[in-house]
Structure formats: structure tokens, C-alpha cells
Write a protein that holds these residues in place. Structure first.
Motif, PDB file in Angstrom:
ATOM      1  N   TYR A 235       0.669  -1.454  -0.070  1.00 31.10           N
ATOM      2  CA  TYR A 235       0.449  -0.048  -0.042  1.00 31.10           C
ATOM      3  C   TYR A 235       0.598   1.222  -0.553  1.00 31.10           C
ATOM      4  CZ  TYR A 235      -4.670  -1.661   0.581  1.00 31.10           C
ATOM      5  OH  TYR A 235      -5.790  -2.637   0.127  1.00 31.10           O
ATOM      6  N   THR A 236       1.335   1.271   0.788  1.00 26.37           N
ATOM      7  CA  THR A 236       2.918   2.654   0.708  1.00 26.37           C
ATOM      8  C   THR A 236       4.198   2.793  -0.384  1.00 26.37           C
ATOM      9  OG1 THR A 236       2.492   2.123   3.484  1.00 26.37           O
ATOM     10  CG2 THR A 236       4.926   3.654   1.988  1.00 26.37           C
ATOM     11  N   LEU A 237       4.236   1.691  -1.248  1.00 26.19           N
ATOM     12  CA  LEU A 237       5.096   1.390  -2.775  1.00 26.19           C
ATOM     13  C   LEU A 237       4.668   1.800  -4.297  1.00 26.19           C
ATOM     14  CD1 LEU A 237       7.608  -0.656  -1.118  1.00 26.19           C
ATOM     15  CD2 LEU A 237       7.844   1.637  -0.753  1.00 26.19           C
ATOM     16  N   LEU A 238       3.285   1.184  -4.161  1.00 30.70           N
ATOM     17  CA  LEU A 238       2.687   0.551  -4.848  1.00 30.70           C
ATOM     18  C   LEU A 238       2.010   2.255  -5.630  1.00 30.70           C
ATOM     19  CD1 LEU A 238       2.492  -1.471  -6.947  1.00 30.70           C
ATOM     20  CD2 LEU A 238       0.184  -1.939  -6.450  1.00 30.70           C
ATOM     21  N   GLN A 239       2.496   2.458  -6.668  1.00 33.56           N
ATOM     22  CA  GLN A 239       1.883   4.192  -7.408  1.00 33.56           C
ATOM     23  C   GLN A 239       0.912   3.083  -8.885  1.00 33.56           C
ATOM     24  OE1 GLN A 239       2.066   5.938  -5.768  1.00 33.56           O
ATOM     25  NE2 GLN A 239       3.377   5.681  -3.937  1.00 33.56           N
ATOM     26  N   ASP A 240       0.081   4.239  -9.042  1.00 29.85           N
ATOM     27  CA  ASP A 240      -0.230   4.454  -9.854  1.00 29.85           C
ATOM     28  C   ASP A 240       0.259   4.231 -11.353  1.00 29.85           C
ATOM     29  OD1 ASP A 240      -2.234   4.442 -12.522  1.00 29.85           O
ATOM     30  OD2 ASP A 240      -3.163   5.929 -11.898  1.00 29.85           O
ATOM     31  N   ASN A 241       1.281   5.368 -11.164  1.00 28.45           N
ATOM     32  CA  ASN A 241       2.480   4.712 -12.332  1.00 28.45           C
ATOM     33  C   ASN A 241       3.348   3.996 -12.813  1.00 28.45           C
ATOM     34  OD1 ASN A 241       3.703   6.028 -10.630  1.00 28.45           O
ATOM     35  ND2 ASN A 241       4.875   7.568 -11.371  1.00 28.45           N
ATOM     36  N   HIS A 242       3.710   3.115 -11.963  1.00 28.09           N
ATOM     37  CA  HIS A 242       4.079   2.042 -11.756  1.00 28.09           C
ATOM     38  C   HIS A 242       4.043   1.160 -13.093  1.00 28.09           C
ATOM     39  CE1 HIS A 242       5.801   2.347  -7.839  1.00 28.09           C
ATOM     40  NE2 HIS A 242       6.384   3.427  -7.562  1.00 28.09           N
ATOM     41  N   ARG A 243       4.718   0.884 -13.573  1.00 28.68           N
ATOM     42  CA  ARG A 243       4.813  -0.737 -14.241  1.00 28.68           C
ATOM     43  C   ARG A 243       5.440  -1.515 -14.375  1.00 28.68           C
ATOM     44  NH1 ARG A 243       1.059   2.473 -14.393  1.00 28.68           N
ATOM     45  NH2 ARG A 243       0.284   3.701 -16.280  1.00 28.68           N
ATOM     46  N   MET A 244       5.823  -2.734 -14.596  1.00 26.30           N
ATOM     47  CA  MET A 244       6.438  -4.037 -14.936  1.00 26.30           C
ATOM     48  C   MET A 244       8.016  -3.999 -14.126  1.00 26.30           C
ATOM     49  SD  MET A 244       5.155  -6.431 -17.927  1.00 26.30           S
ATOM     50  CE  MET A 244       6.573  -7.116 -17.920  1.00 26.30           C
ATOM     51  N   ARG A 245       8.390  -2.625 -14.979  1.00 28.22           N
ATOM     52  CA  ARG A 245      10.127  -2.630 -14.352  1.00 28.22           C
ATOM     53  C   ARG A 245      10.425  -1.886 -13.182  1.00 28.22           C
ATOM     54  NH1 ARG A 245       8.024   1.495 -17.356  1.00 28.22           N
ATOM     55  NH2 ARG A 245       8.311   4.167 -16.274  1.00 28.22           N
ATOM     56  N   ASN A 246       9.242  -1.115 -12.429  1.00 29.98           N
ATOM     57  CA  ASN A 246       9.228  -0.959 -10.866  1.00 29.98           C
ATOM     58  C   ASN A 246       8.674  -2.181 -10.125  1.00 29.98           C
ATOM     59  OD1 ASN A 246       8.012   1.522 -12.457  1.00 29.98           O
ATOM     60  ND2 ASN A 246       9.432   2.145 -11.649  1.00 29.98           N
ATOM     61  N   LEU A 247       7.710  -3.462 -10.774  1.00 27.34           N
ATOM     62  CA  LEU A 247       7.321  -4.435 -10.014  1.00 27.34           C
ATOM     63  C   LEU A 247       8.348  -5.159  -9.307  1.00 27.34           C
ATOM     64  CD1 LEU A 247       4.540  -5.043 -11.896  1.00 27.34           C
ATOM     65  CD2 LEU A 247       4.322  -3.749 -10.244  1.00 27.34           C
ATOM     66  N   PRO A 248       9.685  -5.203  -9.668  1.00 23.56           N
ATOM     67  CA  PRO A 248      10.654  -6.408  -8.914  1.00 23.56           C
ATOM     68  C   PRO A 248      10.402  -5.674  -7.779  1.00 23.56           C
ATOM     69  CG  PRO A 248      11.262  -5.652 -11.300  1.00 23.56           C
ATOM     70  CD  PRO A 248      10.211  -5.334 -10.974  1.00 23.56           C
ATOM     71  N   GLU A 249      11.206  -4.799  -7.214  1.00 24.28           N
ATOM     72  CA  GLU A 249      11.330  -3.727  -6.086  1.00 24.28           C
ATOM     73  C   GLU A 249      10.383  -4.064  -5.240  1.00 24.28           C
ATOM     74  OE1 GLU A 249      13.875   0.336  -4.887  1.00 24.28           O
ATOM     75  OE2 GLU A 249      12.419   0.032  -6.331  1.00 24.28           O
ATOM     76  N   ILE A 250       9.087  -4.216  -5.720  1.00 25.37           N
ATOM     77  CA  ILE A 250       8.255  -4.117  -4.706  1.00 25.37           C
ATOM     78  C   ILE A 250       7.916  -5.117  -4.129  1.00 25.37           C
ATOM     79  CG2 ILE A 250       5.908  -3.179  -4.446  1.00 25.37           C
ATOM     80  CD1 ILE A 250       6.150  -1.310  -6.637  1.00 25.37           C
ATOM     81  N   LEU A 251       8.243  -6.150  -5.503  1.00 22.61           N
ATOM     82  CA  LEU A 251       7.610  -7.487  -4.707  1.00 22.61           C
ATOM     83  C   LEU A 251       8.324  -7.704  -3.639  1.00 22.61           C
ATOM     84  CD1 LEU A 251       5.822  -9.697  -5.960  1.00 22.61           C
ATOM     85  CD2 LEU A 251       7.204 -10.288  -7.052  1.00 22.61           C
ATOM     86  N   ALA A 252      10.034  -7.567  -3.975  1.00 21.96           N
ATOM     87  CA  ALA A 252      11.019  -7.533  -3.078  1.00 21.96           C
ATOM     88  C   ALA A 252      10.809  -7.251  -2.037  1.00 21.96           C
ATOM     89  CB  ALA A 252      12.279  -7.246  -3.166  1.00 21.96           C
ATOM     90  N   ALA A 253      10.210  -6.175  -1.598  1.00 25.15           N
ATOM     91  CA  ALA A 253       9.897  -5.112  -0.009  1.00 25.15           C
ATOM     92  C   ALA A 253       9.327  -6.133   0.702  1.00 25.15           C
ATOM     93  CB  ALA A 253       9.597  -3.988  -0.779  1.00 25.15           C
ATOM     94  N   SER A 254       8.659  -6.804  -0.288  1.00 26.58           N
ATOM     95  CA  SER A 254       7.889  -8.014   0.985  1.00 26.58           C
ATOM     96  C   SER A 254       8.542  -8.476   2.028  1.00 26.58           C
ATOM     97  CB  SER A 254       6.671  -9.361   0.083  1.00 26.58           C
ATOM     98  OG  SER A 254       7.444 -10.036  -1.025  1.00 26.58           O
ATOM     99  N   ALA A 255       7.352  -8.501   3.082  1.00 30.09           N
ATOM    100  CA  ALA A 255       7.873  -9.015   4.200  1.00 30.09           C
ATOM    101  C   ALA A 255       8.269 -10.855   4.206  1.00 30.09           C
ATOM    102  CB  ALA A 255       6.823  -9.429   5.830  1.00 30.09           C
ATOM    103  N   GLU A 256       7.903 -12.173   3.154  1.00 26.74           N
ATOM    104  CA  GLU A 256       8.194 -12.964   2.685  1.00 26.74           C
ATOM    105  C   GLU A 256       9.421 -12.946   2.235  1.00 26.74           C
ATOM    106  OE1 GLU A 256       4.004 -12.774   2.903  1.00 26.74           O
ATOM    107  OE2 GLU A 256       5.323 -11.618   1.852  1.00 26.74           O
TER     108      GLU A 256
END
Length: 684
Positions: A235-256
Motif C-alpha cells: 500500500y505504501t510503495l505501489l503507485q498508479d504510474n508503476h509499470r513492470m520495471r518497478n514491480l521487482p523492487e516492490i515484490l522484493a519489499a514484501s515481508a516474506e
């Protein structure tokens, strides 16, 4: 006073252990069979193309032998099971040696056969009594118990009264009364405080600790097996203008993923080389989060996406495989958040990122690279030239096998791999149908089907009020007209609940096969089955695309299809627009495992004014209900009846009292007349 009973405790403990031992033993045996006898039969452990051989070999290694058994669940269960079996056998031995629970047979106790002479009985008794005498076995309770049993057996065979009791009741002491005792070991009597201590430990320490650990672990996870901490980060990191190139870092920020990517010895050098390579090739977007765990996970995901997994150490490969195995739940969490915020482009980008994760492809990769042995030369032969054969994998699959390009420079074995992969990859045909469910019309049709007997109808109407009968006949005529004018299922009126039925058919599967095979994903560490996302939105017009994107396109439905059958029917529901007119929506069918198979289907429809709907007419039987008294009226009528009955009773009582008064008056008058007559006679 009740006493502690060892025998009852043994049986109770054996029963409890049996409840655990039976299913646990079955589990351990099946795991051993799968590891050493039946292992390798899993579909994912069988290579269908040459590219899948390494993956199939690894899956087979993980699912067979000691590698399959090398997990915490199996090892802990095996250790507990061994202890349980040892305790079980020990308790069985105690039960077999316990005198109170064995059947009393004096011949067996003395080691004699039936019908032996008295001399043999005395000889056996002397021998055993000397063997188990308490003076020779000081402190041995088993010997003491055996000495008593030998004496009782000797008495049963030599004493006439004891023999008679034994023959009648099975015990030389005669008929035994029922005894009630506590099923706990008698050793607790020697230490009475032990029970209290054990009770306190269980109630104050063990149970609260187990419940606390369970609660602390369970409260960390929300829906879709995703941690609440992960949802907060998304909820904090994901933005409306994010596309595929931004998603690996957001996924890596998960607690798991942060837990998996804890720093390990030997990481610095290979990760440094990998980071330099990614920056030089401009594959990695500049990280926005300065966290070593997140950076480590981001680098490993990019290593997978650009297919340089072979440059990683075994430790890094293990962590990467663990991340990929958990990625599907996290991707669904990102899609859910995008849907809630009405970020259509972010939602679609997340689904396509899932495709890249499964196929190990990235932004500049072509969808034809999913086919084995297809490189730049083969892709160019298919997509370039005066008459390009196909631009995407989906288009290439529709080309007949004999006409497919890009196979010229491949060997026969490689061609077979390509054709086999083309047969495994789904080729969908999609049909859509819009309609409105007609519940009221179905109800009227059912009522019409149930024709009433004319004679019964005539008798029913004979006793009916004429005005009511007229209303019912008018309603029946109106119902017939309403059925004729009722809207058809494909007609949509304002604010109707509309159903979009989507039928997906996997044309790559023969009609005799009713289940899709696992996804052809040689670079993904586990077996995956395909799923499809259905996204229904308003149509994006080129003229106002920027405005729609800024305001947020209306997303009517986002649903996932996981069924693996050849033909899948799925229904999406949405509310029709509030104004009449012609509308057009878009249905996007997106794969979560393959690139180049996505399709966008236009869904046009017309909304009719609600004023054109036929006027609602009540059913004749509903009209009859209007004349029935309500519950309130029935209660009031009952009260009136009771009041009338009470008044009648009062009137009767009053009438009876008045009659009695008249009779009394008549008697008084008669008595007075008689007295006057007597007085006149006296005067004479």
C-alpha cells in the motif's frame, strides 16, 4: 475412597497413543514409499522437451530419496512416532504382566496342563513359590505379585471350596463385586504434589504458550496467505504510474522476501558482480529503497528475469527458488490492491509481470522466446520479411504445423521440441454472451405449466365474491398479456443486473482430454498450472484516453479462472448503466503464465429505457391473499369472540339470579296469604 488403578491407566494411555500412532504411521509409510518406491511419478518430474530435462531432474531429486524426507515436518513426526511406539510397546508389556487385568487360569500360572495329578500341582507350587518368595526378591513388586498369583492358583486346584468358586465365577475367592477406581498410575500416591505441579505446568505454562505462539503466527497473515506487513508495504510503495520495471523492487519489499533475503556469508562478491552487470546493461531500474535485504531480492529476481541464474551461487539459487515459489500469492496481493484503487494499467502490468516470472523473460524479450531453441534468428524468420507470419506467440500457434517458419536451421530433435511446446501452450477460443436473468418470467411460466382442474376451479369460484372474482379474472388476463410482452433475456434495461457469460475452450487439447497439462516453464522451479484473468472495463476511447486514465477507468470486474478443463464457463455480473443508449465495454483475457496470448474483446450492448418495461401485475393467487385476514386481524377477532362469550355468561348468570328473586317473592306472598287465612279462622 477411590483408589488409583494402574491397569485402567495403561488401557487409557494405550487408547490415546493408538489414536495418534495409526494415522502417523500411515503418513510415514506413504512418505517412505513415495521417496524410495513410487517417487518420480509426478507429472512435473517428467520432461516433455529437452529444455525441461534439468527442471524435471531437479523436481525428481526433491521428490525422491532422502531429499524428500529432509524436512522439519517429516523428521519431527518420525521422532515423535518412534517414542510413541516405544511407549506403546512398554504399556502393552505392563498390561500383559499385570495380574488384575489378565484372565485367571491356575493351570497356566503353574505351568501345568489340564487334568494333571495333585502331586504335580504340589510340585509346581513348591518350585514357583520358592522362586518368587518375597524374602528372595526384596523390593520386587512383580515377584510379589507372582507369588500371590501362584498361591491363589494352588488354592484353586487343591481346595474344594476354592475350586467350586473358580468353576462358577472364574476366581477362587468367589463372586467379585464391581470396583470403581481412578485411571491414574498409583505412583502418584507416593508423590501427591506431582499431580498439582503437572496440572499447574500444563494449565499455566504449556497451554498458554501453545495458544500464544499459534495466535502470534496466525495474526501475521491476511487473505491469500499474505502477511499484513506485506500488505502495508505494498500500500505504501505501489503507485498508479508503476509499470513492470518497478514491480521487482516492490515484490522484493514484501515481508516474506525480506525474511528469505537475510544476508549470508559469501554474498558480497557474486551480488556485486551481478549488480555491476545489471547497471551496465541498463536492466535494473535505480533502486528507490535502500535496504540490503530488498536490494538482494531485487537483484535475484532480475537475475531470473534475464536468465543469468547459472551465474549465481547455490545459496543464492536456493533463495531465488524459494522466492519464486511464494511469488504467486504476492502477485495476487498486488492485483487486489490495484483493483481496489482502480488502477487498471498497474493491474495489467502486474499480471504481465507474473507472466515474466514464470517464463523468465523481461521487458525487451519477445514472446516467441518461450519456445525451446528459438533465438534471434528464428524469431526474425517468423516476424520479419515482406509477409511476416506472426508477431506474437498467440498468432504463431494459429499457423498450421507444416507452414510454421523458424524451424529451418533446427535439428529434427529441436523441431520436435518446438512442436511439442506449441501443443502444450493453450490456444483459446473465446465466446461471450450478455443476458439478464429472468426470475419473474420463469416463475410465471412455472405457474402457467401447473394447469388447475376446470371442475375444481368452477367450485372454487362458485363460493367467491363477485367483485373478487372479477378482479382475479382481470389479473389473469393481464398476466397473459404481460408474459407476451415480457422482455427477452438478451434485452437490457436501465439498472438491470447483467450477466456476461464467457466460454473459454482450449483448442490445443483433443476432445478426449479434459485437463490442461502443466505450464511449459523450464526456468521456473516448480510445477505450475495455467490460470486466466478476466478484466471487464469501460472501453477506452482514443479521444479521451488521457482523461479516462487520469480519472480512473471504471473496472466492472476482475476475476481469476483456475479451472483446468478443456471448456470453462465463467460468468461476470455488473449493473447496467442508469441511462438508455448504446454502450461498449472491453473484456481482457490475460494469462498469468504465458506472454503473447492475451486478448481484448469488445462487448457492445444497448440499454433500453426502464419506462418500456411492462407494468407489473400481481398473480391471481396473490390477489386472493388480500382477502385473507392478517395476523393482527385474527388476534383481534379472537379477542372479540372471547369478550362476547364472557358477556353471554354474565347475562345467563344475571338471568338466573332474577329468576331466583321472583321465586322467593312468590313464596313470601304465599306465606303471607296463608298467615292471613289462619288469623281469620282464629277470629271466628
Amino acid at each position: 475412597m477411590l483408589e488409583y488403578d494402574n491397569s485402567a491407566f495403561y488401557y487409557f494411555a494405550i487408547t490415546l497413543l493408538g489414536i495418534y500412532i495409526l494415522p502417523s504411521t500411515y503418513y510415514v509409510i506413504m512418505e517412505l514409499l513415495q521417496a524410495f518406491v513410487l517417487g518420480g511419478d509426478d507429472v512435473g518430474a517428467k520432461a516433455r522437451t529437452k529444455q525441461e530435462q534439468a527442471k524435471a531432474k531437479e523436481l525428481k531429486r526433491q521428490s525422491t530419496g532422502f531429499q524428500r524426507l529432509n524436512n522439519t515436518t517429516f523428521i519431527s513426526n518420525l521422532c515423535i512416532l518412534v517414542l510413541a511406539w516405544m511407549t506403546f510397546i512398554y504399556l502393552i508389556a505392563l498390561v500383559s504382566n499385570d495380574g488384575e487385568v489378565n484372565q485367571f487360569d491356575p493351570y497356566v500360572i503353574l505351568g501345568l496342563e489340564q487334568g494333571v495329578a495333585t502331586a504335580e500341582i504340589k510340585k509346581a507350587y513348591r518350585k514357583l513359590s520358592l522362586k518368587y518368595h518375597p524374602d528372595k526378591n526384596i523390593g520386587d513388586k512383580v515377584a510379589e505379585e507372582m507369588f500371590m498369583r501362584v498361591a491363589k492358583a494352588y488354592e484353586a486346584l487343591t481346595n474344594e471350596a476354592a475350586r467350586e468358586n473358580y468353576e462358577k465365577y472364574g476366581n477362587p475367592d468367589g463372586k467379585q463385586s464391581l470396583e470403581v477406581s481412578i485411571g491414574l498410575p498409583s505412583i502418584l500416591l507416593d508423590n501427591p504434589k506431582v499431580v498439582l505441579v503437572l496440572y499447574l505446568i500444563a494449565m499455566v505454562v504449556v497451554i498458554p504458550s501453545v495458544v500464544g505462539l499459534w495466535y502470534a503466527n496466525s495474526k501475521q497473515y491476511g487473505e491469500k496467505n499474505v502477511m499484513y506487513e506485506t500488505y502495508s508495504a505494498f500500500y505504501t510503495l505501489l503507485q498508479d504510474n508503476h509499470r513492470m520495471r518497478n514491480l521487482p523492487e516492490i515484490l522484493a519489499a514484501s515481508a516474506e522476501f525480506r525474511q528469505i533475503n537475510e544476508s549470508k556469508p559469501g554474498d558480497a562478491e557474486p551480488l556485486g558482480v551481478l549488480l555491476t552487470k545489471m547497471r551496465n546493461e541498463k536492466v535494473l531500474v535505480k533502486p528507490k529503497i535502500e535496504n540490503p535485504n530488498i536490494l538482494r531480492g531485487n537483484l535475484l529476481l532480475h537475475a531470473h528475469l534475464v536468465r543469468v541464474k547459472d551465474q549465481l551461487t547455490p545459496v543464492l539459487v536456493k533463495d531465488l527458488n524459494s522466492m519464486l515459489s511464494h511469488s504467486f500469492d504476492l502477485v495476487e496481493g498486488l492485483i487486489e490492491i490495484s483493483h481496489q484503487r482502480k488502477w487498471l494499467e498497474t493491474c495489467i502490468a502486474t499480471i504481465r509481470f507474473s507472466q515474466c516470472l514464470v517464463q523468465a523473460l523481461w521487458l525487451n524479450s519477445h514472446s516467441l522466446e518461450q519456445l525451446p531453441h528459438f533465438g534471434d534468428q528464428e524469431i526474425k524468420a517468423v516476424t520479419k520479411g515482406p509477409k511476416p507470419q506472426a508477431k506474437t506467440l498467440g498468432e504463431y500457434l494459429k499457423v498450421p504445423e507444416k507452414d510454421r517458419k523458424g524451424l529451418t536451421n533446427l535439428s529434427e530433435e529441436q523441431k520436435a521440441d518446438v512442436l511439442e511446446a506449441c501443443r502444450l501452450i493453450p490456444r483459446l477460443s473465446i465466446k461471450t454472451e450478455l443476458f439478464v436473468e429472468e426470475e419473474e418470467k420463469d416463475f410465471l411460466d412455472d405457474e402457467e405449466a401447473e394447469q388447475e382442474d376446470p371442475e375444481k376451479k368452477r367450485l372454487r369460484e362458485k363460493d367467491m365474491d363477485k367483485k373478487l372474482l372479477k378482479r382475479i379474472r382481470e389479473a389473469e388476463a393481464a398476466a397473459i398479456i404481460a408474459r407476451e410482452k415480457a422482455p427477452r433475456g438478451e434485452q437490457i434495461f436501465e439498472q438491470d443486473l447483467v450477466t456476461l457469460r464467457v466460454t473459454l475452450t482450449r483448442e490445443n487439447l483433443p476432445p478426449s482430454v479434459d485437463k490442461a497439462p502443466p505450464v511449459h516453464a523450464p526456468h521456473f522451479p516448480r510445477t505450475v498450472y495455467e490460470s486466466w484473468w478476466l478484466i471487464l472495463t469501460d472501453k477506452t476511447l482514443p479521444a479521451n484516453k488521457a482523461q479516462q486514465t487520469a480519472e480512473g477507468i471504471n473496472i466492472h470486474a476482475i476475476e481469476k479462472i483456475t479451472e483446468q478443463t478443456r471448456t470453462v464457463v465463467h460468468e461476470l455480473r455488473f449493473m447496467a448503466p442508469p441511462r438508455a443508449g448504446n454502450y461498449e465495454m472491453e473484456l481482457q483475457v490475460l494469462s498469468d503464465c504465458y506472454l503473447g496470448l492475451d486478448e481484448t474483446i469488445s462487448v457492445p450492448f444497448e440499454v433500453l429505457p426502464a419506462a418500456e418495461l411492462p407494468e407489473y401485475t400481481a398473480h391471481p393467487e396473490d390477489l386472493e391473499l388480500d382477502n385473507d385476514p392478517t395476523i393482527f386481524e385474527q388476534v383481534m377477532a379472537g379477542n372479540v369472540d372471547e369478550s362476547s362469550d364472557e358477556e353471554d355468561d354474565d347475562d345467563e348468570e344475571e338471568g338466573d339470579g332474577a329468576g331466583e328473586k321472583v321465586e322467593k317473592g312468590k313464596r313470601r306472598q304465599q306465606v303471607a296469604v296463608e298467615d292471613d287465612d289462619e288469623d281469620e279462622e282464629d277470629d271466628d
